[in-house]
Design a protein around this motif. Structure first.
Motif, PDB file in Angstrom:
ATOM      1  N   ALA A  32      -3.212  -2.400  -8.626  1.00 19.97           N
ATOM      2  CA  ALA A  32      -3.014  -2.926  -7.270  1.00 19.97           C
ATOM      3  C   ALA A  32      -2.295  -1.901  -6.391  1.00 19.97           C
ATOM      4  O   ALA A  32      -2.639  -1.726  -5.218  1.00 19.97           O
ATOM      5  N   TRP A  33      -1.318  -1.232  -6.960  1.00 19.54           N
ATOM      6  CA  TRP A  33      -0.560  -0.221  -6.214  1.00 19.54           C
ATOM      7  C   TRP A  33      -1.486   0.920  -5.783  1.00 19.54           C
ATOM      8  O   TRP A  33      -1.404   1.418  -4.655  1.00 19.54           O
ATOM      9  N   MET A  34      -2.395   1.324  -6.654  1.00 19.95           N
ATOM     10  CA  MET A  34      -3.359   2.366  -6.271  1.00 19.95           C
ATOM     11  C   MET A  34      -4.230   1.903  -5.110  1.00 19.95           C
ATOM     12  O   MET A  34      -4.543   2.685  -4.209  1.00 19.95           O
ATOM     13  N   LEU A  35      -4.624   0.618  -5.136  1.00 24.40           N
ATOM     14  CA  LEU A  35      -5.454   0.094  -4.048  1.00 24.40           C
ATOM     15  C   LEU A  35      -4.677   0.031  -2.735  1.00 24.40           C
ATOM     16  O   LEU A  35      -5.249   0.240  -1.664  1.00 24.40           O
ATOM     17  N   VAL A  36      -3.388  -0.237  -2.806  1.00 18.50           N
ATOM     18  CA  VAL A  36      -2.546  -0.233  -1.595  1.00 18.50           C
ATOM     19  C   VAL A  36      -2.462   1.190  -1.043  1.00 18.50           C
ATOM     20  O   VAL A  36      -2.543   1.396   0.169  1.00 18.50           O
ATOM     21  N   LYS A  37      -2.302   2.157  -1.934  1.00 19.58           N
ATOM     22  CA  LYS A  37      -2.176   3.553  -1.495  1.00 19.58           C
ATOM     23  C   LYS A  37      -3.515   4.165  -1.065  1.00 19.58           C
ATOM     24  O   LYS A  37      -3.535   5.088  -0.261  1.00 19.58           O
ATOM     25  N   GLN A  38      -4.618   3.642  -1.595  1.00 22.59           N
ATOM     26  CA  GLN A  38      -5.958   4.149  -1.268  1.00 22.59           C
ATOM     27  C   GLN A  38      -6.874   2.967  -0.925  1.00 22.59           C
ATOM     28  O   GLN A  38      -7.806   2.660  -1.671  1.00 22.59           O
ATOM     29  N   PRO A  39      -6.632   2.257   0.182  1.00 25.37           N
ATOM     30  CA  PRO A  39      -7.408   1.051   0.491  1.00 25.37           C
ATOM     31  C   PRO A  39      -8.907   1.299   0.672  1.00 25.37           C
ATOM     32  O   PRO A  39      -9.701   0.375   0.537  1.00 25.37           O
ATOM     33  N   ALA A  40      -9.303   2.533   0.927  1.00 23.41           N
ATOM     34  CA  ALA A  40     -10.733   2.844   1.071  1.00 23.41           C
ATOM     35  C   ALA A  40     -11.495   2.539  -0.214  1.00 23.41           C
ATOM     36  O   ALA A  40     -12.706   2.289  -0.184  1.00 23.41           O
ATOM     37  N   LEU A  41     -10.798   2.536  -1.355  1.00 22.72           N
ATOM     38  CA  LEU A  41     -11.450   2.214  -2.627  1.00 22.72           C
ATOM     39  C   LEU A  41     -12.079   0.822  -2.604  1.00 22.72           C
ATOM     40  O   LEU A  41     -13.085   0.583  -3.258  1.00 22.72           O
ATOM     41  N   LEU A  42     -11.486  -0.071  -1.843  1.00 22.99           N
ATOM     42  CA  LEU A  42     -11.994  -1.453  -1.782  1.00 22.99           C
ATOM     43  C   LEU A  42     -13.331  -1.561  -1.070  1.00 22.99           C
ATOM     44  O   LEU A  42     -13.998  -2.587  -1.160  1.00 22.99           O
ATOM     45  N   ALA A  45      -6.110  16.579  -1.161  1.00 24.19           N
ATOM     46  CA  ALA A  45      -5.465  16.448  -2.471  1.00 24.19           C
ATOM     47  C   ALA A  45      -4.721  15.124  -2.544  1.00 24.19           C
ATOM     48  O   ALA A  45      -4.121  14.668  -1.565  1.00 24.19           O
ATOM     49  N   LEU A  46      -4.809  14.508  -3.708  1.00 25.76           N
ATOM     50  CA  LEU A  46      -4.073  13.267  -3.909  1.00 25.76           C
ATOM     51  C   LEU A  46      -2.599  13.589  -4.054  1.00 25.76           C
ATOM     52  O   LEU A  46      -2.216  14.576  -4.676  1.00 25.76           O
ATOM     53  N   GLU A  47      -1.783  12.736  -3.485  1.00 21.43           N
ATOM     54  CA  GLU A  47      -0.346  12.972  -3.602  1.00 21.43           C
ATOM     55  C   GLU A  47       0.118  12.730  -5.039  1.00 21.43           C
ATOM     56  O   GLU A  47      -0.495  11.978  -5.793  1.00 21.43           O
TER      57      GLU A  47
END
Length: 145
Positions: free
Chosen positions: A72-82, A2-4
């Motif tokens: 950008a904040w989402m990418l920091v929290k979920q770096p796998a997206l990159l 689950a996403l936080e």
């Protein structure tokens, strides 16, 4: 997994900011069409210049900043997206969207100086760009090709 909750709040703010940003992006070149059409009417041009300035400064710029910051904040929290190809497609479209926003700002400043470097037809054509980029972004995020 689950996403936080904080990630979901960031995502919600990102979506709201993107909607506000696109509202401005869809409208700014339409205002430029009217600006070019009415160039011989100083009172109308003055009104359009105020509308263009406020749209860029009060709606588009803050919405763009929030959208990019939350993204950008989402990418920091979920770096796998990159590592996902669809994200590369989305980020490429966002890069062009940022360039479009910059070009709209440049255009507004030139029109405010009385420099009508774009025709009405060119403004109408540029008005379609955010729609094309939105299609790419939505397909990238939802379909994930």
């Amino acid at each position: 997994m689950a996403l936080e909750t904080s990630y979901l709040w960031i995502k919600a703010m990102h979506v709201v900011a993107v909607i506000a940003w696109f509202a401005g992006l869809f409208y700014i070149f339409r205002l430029f069409v009217y600006h070019v059409q009415q160039r011989e009417q100083p009172a109308v041009v003055a009104t359009l210049e105020v509308m263009e300035h406020r749209l860029m400064r009060v709606i588009m710029a803050p919405a763009m900043i929030v959208a990019v910051t939350m993204g950008a904040w989402m990418l920091v929290k979920q770096p796998a997206l990159l590592r996902m190809p669809w994200m590369h497609m989305k980020l490429g479209a966002v890069f062009f969207l940022l360039g479009y926003h910059g070009f709209a700002s440049y255009t507004r400043k030139r029109l405010a100086r009385g420099d009508y470097f774009l025709s009405e037809r060119a403004c109408r054509a540029f008005n379609e760009v955010p729609t094309l980029l939105l299609i790419i972004i939505v397909i990238a995020v939802i379909v994930r090709p």
